[in-house]
Write a protein that holds these residues in place. Structure first.
Motif, mmCIF file in Angstrom:
data_model
loop_
_atom_site.group_PDB
_atom_site.id
_atom_site.type_symbol
_atom_site.label_atom_id
_atom_site.label_comp_id
_atom_site.label_asym_id
_atom_site.label_seq_id
_atom_site.Cartn_x
_atom_site.Cartn_y
_atom_site.Cartn_z
ATOM 1 N N SER A 64 37.074 35.432 34.245
ATOM 2 C CA SER A 64 37.382 36.770 34.754
ATOM 3 C C SER A 64 36.185 37.369 35.483
ATOM 4 C CB SER A 64 37.812 37.688 33.609
ATOM 5 O OG SER A 64 39.053 37.290 33.074
ATOM 6 N N LYS A 65 35.002 37.180 34.911
ATOM 7 C CA LYS A 65 33.789 37.680 35.556
ATOM 8 C C LYS A 65 33.551 36.964 36.884
ATOM 9 C CE LYS A 65 31.572 38.935 31.191
ATOM 10 N NZ LYS A 65 30.506 38.604 30.204
ATOM 11 N N ASN A 91 36.006 38.355 39.413
ATOM 12 C CA ASN A 91 35.609 39.706 39.815
ATOM 13 C C ASN A 91 34.463 39.652 40.814
ATOM 14 O OD1 ASN A 91 35.486 42.510 39.875
ATOM 15 N ND2 ASN A 91 34.143 42.636 38.114
ATOM 16 N N THR A 137 38.428 40.950 41.854
ATOM 17 C CA THR A 137 39.650 41.067 41.059
ATOM 18 C C THR A 137 39.309 41.498 39.645
ATOM 19 O OG1 THR A 137 40.620 39.272 42.345
ATOM 20 C CG2 THR A 137 41.710 39.845 40.282
ATOM 21 N N CYS A 138 39.795 42.658 39.227
ATOM 22 C CA CYS A 138 39.490 43.201 37.904
ATOM 23 C C CYS A 138 40.661 42.994 36.949
ATOM 24 C CB CYS A 138 39.167 44.691 37.991
ATOM 25 S SG CYS A 138 37.714 45.070 38.994
ATOM 26 N N GLU A 139 40.348 42.585 35.739
ATOM 27 C CA GLU A 139 41.331 42.475 34.652
ATOM 28 C C GLU A 139 42.524 41.599 35.034
ATOM 29 O OE1 GLU A 139 42.393 46.299 33.203
ATOM 30 O OE2 GLU A 139 40.351 46.803 32.587
#
Length: 289
Positions: free
Chosen positions: A75-76, A79, A84-86
């Motif tokens: 995810s990090k 991002n 792209t978050c969450e």
């Protein structure tokens, strides 16, 4: 108590885990790093465009830490690369205990390995690089550089983090990811199946293989998700003079879906994934064509 588990992420219906080969490389490295840090033994795994499968041995809490850690690391990465978050927050995970009796472990590993074949990506798991497909009963060793030979800067570039302390004997491929045979318990899996022919028997008789045979007449995508995703900006530009799907008018979006289906022989599931639409929205738009 250490047990065997099949770990599966929910299929993303809108969007992809991996948009290009660099994303796959990052995913491969995160699997290796997290397996080492979570103290689980990975027996087999595969990274598909919109979901993951693992067969692992360990304590339940460590297995949970393993898959949560992969999601967090990736995810990090998403991002940082795409803003792209969450994206993976709601991507559910299923952790199922696998019995070592009645060939349960052999079936789970074969099921995992055959995902790429069932998805029409290749004809045999050994042809698919993003997992353990090429690892078992191989007649030759894949070349790689020992971890200890890499500079600190090279490690940061490859692993996307500063603090990585991995075994110096692990091998990094020329393609830039840790070779699974560095940390997979290859010997255990080969002893489990005993011979290449016996492993192949489980592969061709896995539920994934049977589903592919039963659905042989169904419409399967002819191109990988990543190939289509890379081609979409050129498609939008040539047809509408625009760069992104979000820039298209509703009528242009509907026409773009029709063009993706025609040019790439895509089914509705693939169209939804590469455009970021939900299956329901993609189906509704296609029905209006």
């Amino acid at each position: 108590m250490r047990k065997y588990y099949l770990v599966t992420t929910e299929h993303l219906k809108a969007g992809l885990w991996f948009r290009d080969e660099n994303d796959f490389r990052a995913g491969m490295n995160f699997v290796a790093i997290q397996a080492y840090e979570s103290k689980v033994t990975v027996l087999a795994f595969i990274l598909m465009s919109n979901h993951l499968h693992f067969v692992v041995e360990g304590r339940w809490e460590d297995v949970k830490s393993f898959i949560d850690g992969i999601k967090s690391r990736y995810s990090k990465y998403l991002n940082h690369k795409y803003g792209t978050c969450e994206f993976l927050r709601r991507n559910q995970v299923r952790i199922e205990e696998v019995s070592s009796l009645d060939e349960g472990l052999e079936k789970a590993i074969a099921y995992t390995q055959m995902n790429c074949v069932a998805a029409n990506v290749c004809s045999h798991p050994s042809q698919y690089p993003w997992g353990t497909g090429p690892v078992f009963f191989s007649t030759s060793k894949r070349p790689g550089k020992r971890m200890e030979s890499l500079s600190k800067r090279a490690r940061i570039r490859l692993f996307h983090c500063c603090k990585v302390d991995l075994p110096p004997c692990w091998l990094v491929s020329d393609e830039g990811y840790i070779l699974p045979e560095s940390y997979i318990d290859v010997a255990f899996v080969e002893r489990l199946y005993r011979t290449p022919n016996r492993m192949n028997y489980f592969l061709v008789n896995s539920s994934k293989a049977k589903r592919k045979i039963e659905n042989a007449d169904d419409h399967h995508p002819a191109f990988r998700d990543q190939v289509i995703l890379a081609a979409l900006p050129d498609l939008y530009r040539s047809l509408f003079g625009k760069q992104r799907f979000e820039e298209l008018t509703p009528a242009e979006q509907i026409e773009s879906l029709r063009q993706i289906q025609r040019r790439f022989c895509s089914n509705i599931h693939q169209i939804a994934r590469v455009t970021g639409l939900t299956y329901e929205d993609a189906a509704r738009m296609m029905d209006s064509v």
